[in-house]
Design an enzyme around this catalytic site. Sequence first.
Site, PDB file in Angstrom:
ATOM      1  N   ASP A 117       0.688  -1.311   0.072  1.00 23.85           N
ATOM      2  CA  ASP A 117      -0.066  -0.029   0.032  1.00 23.85           C
ATOM      3  C   ASP A 117       1.031   1.218   0.172  1.00 23.85           C
ATOM      4  O   ASP A 117       1.597   1.477   0.963  1.00 23.85           O
ATOM      5  CB  ASP A 117      -0.860  -0.074   1.247  1.00 23.85           C
ATOM      6  CG  ASP A 117      -1.908   1.032   1.395  1.00 23.85           C
ATOM      7  OD1 ASP A 117      -2.223   1.526   0.145  1.00 23.85           O
ATOM      8  OD2 ASP A 117      -2.303   1.369   2.481  1.00 23.85           O
ATOM      9  N   HIS A 124      -3.482  14.024   0.833  1.00 23.61           N
ATOM     10  CA  HIS A 124      -3.694  12.801   2.054  1.00 23.61           C
ATOM     11  C   HIS A 124      -2.635  13.113   2.984  1.00 23.61           C
ATOM     12  O   HIS A 124      -2.626  13.127   4.055  1.00 23.61           O
ATOM     13  CB  HIS A 124      -4.018  11.648   1.523  1.00 23.61           C
ATOM     14  CG  HIS A 124      -4.062  10.649   2.665  1.00 23.61           C
ATOM     15  ND1 HIS A 124      -5.236  10.404   3.516  1.00 23.61           N
ATOM     16  CD2 HIS A 124      -3.218   9.752   2.913  1.00 23.61           C
ATOM     17  CE1 HIS A 124      -5.077   9.571   4.454  1.00 23.61           C
ATOM     18  NE2 HIS A 124      -3.907   8.987   4.199  1.00 23.61           N
ATOM     19  N   GLU A 189     -10.218   4.055   3.761  1.00 20.67           N
ATOM     20  CA  GLU A 189      -9.466   4.634   2.756  1.00 20.67           C
ATOM     21  C   GLU A 189      -9.811   4.440   1.225  1.00 20.67           C
ATOM     22  O   GLU A 189      -9.676   3.174   1.030  1.00 20.67           O
ATOM     23  CB  GLU A 189      -8.035   4.314   3.011  1.00 20.67           C
ATOM     24  CG  GLU A 189      -7.608   5.122   4.399  1.00 20.67           C
ATOM     25  CD  GLU A 189      -6.023   4.902   4.647  1.00 20.67           C
ATOM     26  OE1 GLU A 189      -5.558   5.924   5.555  1.00 20.67           O
ATOM     27  OE2 GLU A 189      -5.475   3.975   4.246  1.00 20.67           O
ATOM     28  N   GLU A 191      -8.958   4.041  -2.399  1.00 20.69           N
ATOM     29  CA  GLU A 191      -7.613   3.979  -3.215  1.00 20.69           C
ATOM     30  C   GLU A 191      -8.059   3.148  -4.452  1.00 20.69           C
ATOM     31  O   GLU A 191      -9.084   2.435  -4.745  1.00 20.69           O
ATOM     32  CB  GLU A 191      -6.712   2.922  -2.630  1.00 20.69           C
ATOM     33  CG  GLU A 191      -6.648   3.613  -0.846  1.00 20.69           C
ATOM     34  CD  GLU A 191      -5.367   2.970  -0.269  1.00 20.69           C
ATOM     35  OE1 GLU A 191      -4.470   2.466  -0.914  1.00 20.69           O
ATOM     36  OE2 GLU A 191      -5.249   3.154   1.181  1.00 20.69           O
ATOM     37  N   ASP A 223      -8.961   0.291   1.827  1.00 21.84           N
ATOM     38  CA  ASP A 223      -7.769  -0.059   2.930  1.00 21.84           C
ATOM     39  C   ASP A 223      -8.464   0.646   4.512  1.00 21.84           C
ATOM     40  O   ASP A 223      -8.346   1.451   4.924  1.00 21.84           O
ATOM     41  CB  ASP A 223      -6.659   0.755   2.704  1.00 21.84           C
ATOM     42  CG  ASP A 223      -5.700   0.312   3.960  1.00 21.84           C
ATOM     43  OD1 ASP A 223      -5.726  -0.432   4.563  1.00 21.84           O
ATOM     44  OD2 ASP A 223      -4.695   1.511   3.792  1.00 21.84           O
ATOM     45  N   ARG A 227      -7.919   3.945  13.406  1.00 20.96           N
ATOM     46  CA  ARG A 227      -6.852   5.249  13.515  1.00 20.96           C
ATOM     47  C   ARG A 227      -6.303   5.080  14.887  1.00 20.96           C
ATOM     48  O   ARG A 227      -5.346   5.578  15.191  1.00 20.96           O
ATOM     49  CB  ARG A 227      -7.634   6.462  13.379  1.00 20.96           C
ATOM     50  CG  ARG A 227      -8.264   6.626  11.946  1.00 20.96           C
ATOM     51  CD  ARG A 227      -6.915   6.400  10.883  1.00 20.96           C
ATOM     52  NE  ARG A 227      -7.651   6.822   9.552  1.00 20.96           N
ATOM     53  CZ  ARG A 227      -6.802   6.400   8.554  1.00 20.96           C
ATOM     54  NH1 ARG A 227      -5.640   6.052   8.352  1.00 20.96           N
ATOM     55  NH2 ARG A 227      -7.358   6.853   7.199  1.00 20.96           N
ATOM     56  N   GLN A 230      -3.489   2.630  14.746  1.00 23.62           N
ATOM     57  CA  GLN A 230      -2.588   3.012  14.100  1.00 23.62           C
ATOM     58  C   GLN A 230      -1.917   3.801  14.813  1.00 23.62           C
ATOM     59  O   GLN A 230      -0.349   3.994  14.977  1.00 23.62           O
ATOM     60  CB  GLN A 230      -3.133   3.537  13.026  1.00 23.62           C
ATOM     61  CG  GLN A 230      -2.328   4.163  11.911  1.00 23.62           C
ATOM     62  CD  GLN A 230      -3.062   4.577  10.485  1.00 23.62           C
ATOM     63  OE1 GLN A 230      -4.025   4.819  10.481  1.00 23.62           O
ATOM     64  NE2 GLN A 230      -2.055   5.295   9.794  1.00 23.62           N
ATOM     65  N   LYS A 243      -4.121  -1.919  10.058  1.00 26.02           N
ATOM     66  CA  LYS A 243      -4.500  -1.805   8.649  1.00 26.02           C
ATOM     67  C   LYS A 243      -4.693  -3.371   8.218  1.00 26.02           C
ATOM     68  O   LYS A 243      -5.062  -3.490   7.005  1.00 26.02           O
ATOM     69  CB  LYS A 243      -3.620  -0.904   7.701  1.00 26.02           C
ATOM     70  CG  LYS A 243      -3.974   0.527   7.821  1.00 26.02           C
ATOM     71  CD  LYS A 243      -2.849   1.385   7.354  1.00 26.02           C
ATOM     72  CE  LYS A 243      -3.267   2.821   7.391  1.00 26.02           C
ATOM     73  NZ  LYS A 243      -4.061   3.224   6.526  1.00 26.02           N
ATOM     74  N   THR A 247      -8.835  -5.651   3.954  1.00 26.66           N
ATOM     75  CA  THR A 247      -8.696  -4.762   2.726  1.00 26.66           C
ATOM     76  C   THR A 247      -9.819  -5.233   1.724  1.00 26.66           C
ATOM     77  O   THR A 247      -9.354  -6.356   1.234  1.00 26.66           O
ATOM     78  CB  THR A 247      -7.179  -4.617   2.337  1.00 26.66           C
ATOM     79  OG1 THR A 247      -6.305  -4.449   3.301  1.00 26.66           O
ATOM     80  CG2 THR A 247      -7.144  -3.718   1.208  1.00 26.66           C
ATOM     81  N   GLU A 350      -9.906  12.562   7.617  1.00 29.14           N
ATOM     82  CA  GLU A 350      -9.732  14.069   7.037  1.00 29.14           C
ATOM     83  C   GLU A 350     -11.062  14.714   6.977  1.00 29.14           C
ATOM     84  O   GLU A 350     -11.180  15.940   7.324  1.00 29.14           O
ATOM     85  CB  GLU A 350      -9.072  13.981   5.602  1.00 29.14           C
ATOM     86  CG  GLU A 350      -7.631  13.287   5.435  1.00 29.14           C
ATOM     87  CD  GLU A 350      -7.576  12.781   4.052  1.00 29.14           C
ATOM     88  OE1 GLU A 350      -6.918  13.645   3.087  1.00 29.14           O
ATOM     89  OE2 GLU A 350      -7.683  11.752   3.835  1.00 29.14           O
TER      90      GLU A 350
HETATM   91  O1  LIG Z   1       0.794   9.505   8.009  1.00 29.80           O
HETATM   92  C1  LIG Z   1       0.641   8.365   8.338  1.00 29.80           C
HETATM   93  O2  LIG Z   1       1.372   7.952   9.801  1.00 29.80           O
HETATM   94  C2  LIG Z   1       0.171   7.283   7.763  1.00 29.80           C
HETATM   95  C3  LIG Z   1      -0.860   7.288   7.318  1.00 29.80           C
HETATM   96  C4  LIG Z   1      -1.642   6.223   6.577  1.00 29.80           C
HETATM   97  O3  LIG Z   1      -2.677   6.106   7.052  1.00 29.80           O
HETATM   98  C5  LIG Z   1      -0.994   5.229   5.730  1.00 29.80           C
HETATM   99  C6  LIG Z   1      -1.666   4.576   4.439  1.00 29.80           C
HETATM  100  O4  LIG Z   1      -2.423   3.754   4.664  1.00 29.80           O
HETATM  101  C7  LIG Z   1      -1.245   5.204   3.337  1.00 29.80           C
HETATM  102  C8  LIG Z   1      -2.281   5.931   2.581  1.00 29.80           C
HETATM  103  O5  LIG Z   1      -3.342   5.093   2.261  1.00 29.80           O
HETATM  104  O6  LIG Z   1      -2.199   6.857   1.865  1.00 29.80           O
HETATM  105 CA   LIG Z   2      -3.926   3.082   2.892  1.00 32.40          CA
HETATM  106 MG   LIG Z   3      -5.858  -2.661   4.837  1.00 29.87          MG
END
Ligand SMILES: O=C(O)/C=C/C(=O)CC(=O)CC(=O)O
Ligand SMILES: [Ca+2]
Ligand SMILES: [Mg+2]
Length: 405
Positions: A117, A124, A189, A191, A223, A227, A230, A243, A247, A350
């Site tokens: 990914d 973003h 997410e 994508e 995805d 949060r 994470q 994550k 997916t 966001e």
């Molecule tokens: O900036 C971060 O620490 C992480 C961001 C994300 O969520 C990572 C990711 O899955 C990448 C994305 O989908 O753009």
């Molecule tokens: Ca992602």
């Molecule tokens: Mg995932």
Amino acid sequence: MSWVTGVDSGHPYGVHNLPYGAVSEGGGDPRLVVRVGDLGLDLAAACERLLPDLAPLVAGPVLNPLLAAPAPTWRRLRAALVEWLTDESVRPVVEPLLTPLAEARTHLPFAVGDYVDFYASEHHASAVGRIFRPDSPPLPENWKHLPIGYHGRSGTVVVSGTPVARPSGQRRLSGGAIEVGPSRRLDIEAEVGFVLGAGTRLGEPVALADAAEHVFGVCLVNDWSARDLQAWEYVPLGPFLGKSFATSVSPWVVPLDAFDGARTAPPPRDVALASYLDDAAQPPWGLDIALEVELNGTVVSRPPFPAMYWTAAQMLAHMTVNGASIRPGDLFASGTVSGPEPDQAGSLLELSRGGRSPIELAGGVTRSFLEDGDRVVIRGRVPAAPGRPELALGEVAGVVVAALQ
Ligand SMILES: O=C(O)/C=C/C(=O)CC(=O)CC(=O)O
Ligand SMILES: [Ca+2]
Ligand SMILES: [Mg+2]
């Protein structure tokens, strides 16, 4: 134009599209089909009759034997499919092999090899940087020099429609206490995914100019991201359990060649790129895909894929510059697609500004993050333009169900 009833030259699933999928009916085994309109053409049966040397590659239940073949074989099959679906003289052979998709169940059409990914949207990455690392610059120093990514968990890639159980794990509460339990900040997410074929050997990088020989097709990806898990676990090695629980991917893989009229130039680069990533002299690899994110029936965002800073060709070149090989069925995703406008973000993180401004849904309901029972649908299409009919990518959908523990 196709002889298939209802499939005129402007149909989003016309002969300019022809995505591949796997379907079953009435509890039967999955079989490979190519989609035209709302019908599926049985690939194995069609090839047995009209292109027997390729029949073993599409015997099913997954596309991997076809993916393993070199790209000219993919193109030969696609050209044959276009001919079969447009040439009246083959119609008596092909028409009996078309069945309605309405009653069919869709399956993951390829066995996923490795899953990567990326993080290719500047909008973003900057927005998430501001939320997760308010005391640092929004973009890390390396961001414009290389497409940042991480290796994900291929075994939890599921097809659209699969319910997604709320993940559990560790989080750090604002006072500093550590707690274990179901995620309270479950997110999406939006994508775009790229399915790879024509494997390489260890030590053999894929040059930008060769990317089209390895990118078989394109799908949509959600995805799912916890949060709270994470934010606590990711330092210093990056995304892990927040994550890896699920997916989701759309059931139709649209061949790369279907995007020939939909290439866009990527945004101007403001840092000189290493030669293996320098695409100034390459044909453009941006794709004119418009996404739409729907939550419980309300469209909450319209992320534009042409705004992505890094292209799929650059991601593939970077993924292999160290000599890492690729295998048929490998999947990489673009990273969250977010545009410059507030209603173009591909994540709730966001859209709700880190959970501080809940978004409004129909019926006066609000959401910052997902609740059990919520249904998310991400749709994708290349809009019609002069000389170019709309190209549908379909949708990736999923309902959140309560944590299992
Ligand atoms: O900036 C971060 O620490 C992480 C961001 C994300 O969520 C990572 C990711 O899955 C990448 C994305 O989908 O753009
Ligand atoms: Ca992602
Ligand atoms: Mg995932």
